[in-house]
Enzyme design. Structure first.
Site, mmCIF file in Angstrom:
data_model
loop_
_atom_site.group_PDB
_atom_site.id
_atom_site.type_symbol
_atom_site.label_atom_id
_atom_site.label_comp_id
_atom_site.label_asym_id
_atom_site.label_seq_id
_atom_site.Cartn_x
_atom_site.Cartn_y
_atom_site.Cartn_z
ATOM 1 N N HIS A 1 -2.290 -8.432 -0.630
ATOM 2 C CA HIS A 1 -1.192 -7.474 -1.146
ATOM 3 C C HIS A 1 0.102 -8.267 -1.389
ATOM 4 O O HIS A 1 0.836 -8.005 -0.179
ATOM 5 C CB HIS A 1 -1.044 -6.265 -0.648
ATOM 6 C CG HIS A 1 -2.128 -5.055 -0.691
ATOM 7 N ND1 HIS A 1 -2.006 -4.103 -1.356
ATOM 8 C CD2 HIS A 1 -3.151 -5.053 0.042
ATOM 9 C CE1 HIS A 1 -2.805 -3.454 -1.437
ATOM 10 N NE2 HIS A 1 -3.819 -3.984 -0.437
ATOM 11 N N CYS B 1 -6.361 -6.272 -4.443
ATOM 12 C CA CYS B 1 -7.353 -5.529 -3.681
ATOM 13 C C CYS B 1 -8.178 -4.448 -4.237
ATOM 14 O O CYS B 1 -9.217 -5.206 -5.067
ATOM 15 C CB CYS B 1 -6.328 -4.996 -2.441
ATOM 16 S SG CYS B 1 -7.118 -4.338 -1.113
ATOM 17 N N GLU C 1 2.470 -7.731 -2.985
ATOM 18 C CA GLU C 1 3.677 -6.835 -3.363
ATOM 19 C C GLU C 1 4.374 -6.143 -1.957
ATOM 20 O O GLU C 1 5.540 -5.653 -2.060
ATOM 21 C CB GLU C 1 3.346 -5.869 -4.068
ATOM 22 C CG GLU C 1 2.309 -4.671 -3.681
ATOM 23 C CD GLU C 1 0.938 -5.089 -3.519
ATOM 24 O OE1 GLU C 1 0.782 -6.360 -3.634
ATOM 25 O OE2 GLU C 1 0.081 -4.404 -3.260
ATOM 26 N N GLU D 1 -7.523 2.717 -4.040
ATOM 27 C CA GLU D 1 -8.892 2.884 -3.800
ATOM 28 C C GLU D 1 -9.834 2.727 -5.105
ATOM 29 O O GLU D 1 -9.398 3.628 -5.835
ATOM 30 C CB GLU D 1 -8.908 4.464 -3.090
ATOM 31 C CG GLU D 1 -10.427 5.032 -3.024
ATOM 32 C CD GLU D 1 -11.318 3.965 -2.328
ATOM 33 O OE1 GLU D 1 -11.130 3.485 -1.164
ATOM 34 O OE2 GLU D 1 -12.473 3.475 -2.806
HETATM 35 N N1 GLN Z 1 -10.774 -0.647 0.370
HETATM 36 C C1 GLN Z 1 -10.191 -0.147 -0.928
HETATM 37 C C2 GLN Z 1 -11.185 -0.031 -2.160
HETATM 38 O O1 GLN Z 1 -12.516 -0.130 -1.714
HETATM 39 C C3 GLN Z 1 -9.325 -1.331 -1.275
HETATM 40 C C4 GLN Z 1 -8.102 -1.245 -0.146
HETATM 41 C C5 GLN Z 1 -6.897 -1.778 -0.758
HETATM 42 O O2 GLN Z 1 -6.782 -1.758 -2.131
HETATM 43 N N2 GLN Z 1 -5.701 -2.189 -0.026
HETATM 44 O O3 GLN Z 1 -10.801 0.172 -3.028
#
Ligand code: GLN
Length: 203
Positions: free
Chosen positions: A182, A79, A184, A48
């Site tokens: 991702h 991400c 990984e 996050e």
């Molecule tokens: N939605 C997440 C964010 O805003 C990112 C999601 C993720 O890393 N899988 O940080």
């Protein structure tokens, strides 16, 4: 041996550490400014981004990471990590005290968090990346909605209809690499391999 740090404050840093070890790199969790010393590269994992932002500032890591980014250290963000490498966040999370989340920045792009819609918070797609075709997993993934001239687009996914352009999901700007997805979690090594080559100066 190539020494790659993985920011280990929140998110799926363990999977990145394992992927790097599988490829023969020395993979080191980063939780303190001292952990940033003598690295050949740094990975910012998914998780996050607003939490990674807050914790990295609380742990005194945000400024040293910005300095390393501008000094040319290879950094890969997946991400939430892609969001952390974006110069602009279109829809930042706002804290209870009214502060918009911040990024480390470095890539001249604007990202939209959670860009792929609520019903399809997670999906898989077969992508092309640096001559490899592989299955990518997207989990509440961001999209680069605007990129500057120095940014190289490495992968896209098709838009939902003819009116929508291909959507940018992997980019590189010099020493910085970012993917919406991702690698990984699928066991595909292509992205980590590419990043290790970047840290060795041959990609
Ligand atoms: N939605 C997440 C964010 O805003 C990112 C999601 C993720 O890393 N899988 O940080």
């Amino acid at each position: 041996m190539t020494r790659i740090g993985v920011l280990a404050l929140q998110g799926d840093f363990r999977e990145h550490l394992q992927a790097l070890i599988r490829l023969g790199a020395a993979a080191l969790p980063v939780r303190t400014p001292q952990d940033l010393e003598h690295l050949d590269g740094l990975v910012i994992p998914g998780g996050e981004s607003s939490v990674i932002d807050r914790l990295s500032r609380n742990y005194g890591l945000a400024e040293p990471i910005r300095t390393l980014i501008s000094s040319g250290l290879p950094v890969y963000g997946s991400c939430a990590g892609m969001i952390m490498l974006a110069d602009q966040i279109e829809n930042p999370a706002i804290s209870a005290t009214g502060q918009a989340q911040r990024s480390f920045g470095g890539i001249d792009m604007t990202v939209r968090r959670n860009a792929f819609g609520r019903q399809v918070d997670s999906f898989e797609s077969v992508l092309e990346f640096a001559g490899h075709s592989f299955e990518a997993v997207f989990i509440r993934a961001p999209e680069a909605v605007q990129v500057g001239p120095a940014v190289q687009v490495l992968s896209t996914v098709p838009g939902q209809n003819r009116a929508v352009h291909d959507r940018i999901v992997a980019v590189r700007q010099e020493n910085l690499l970012a993917t919406s997805f991702h690698p990984e979690v699928t066991g595909s090594n292509a992205i980590h391999e590419f990043f290790i080559h970047m840290t060795q100066g041959d990609a």
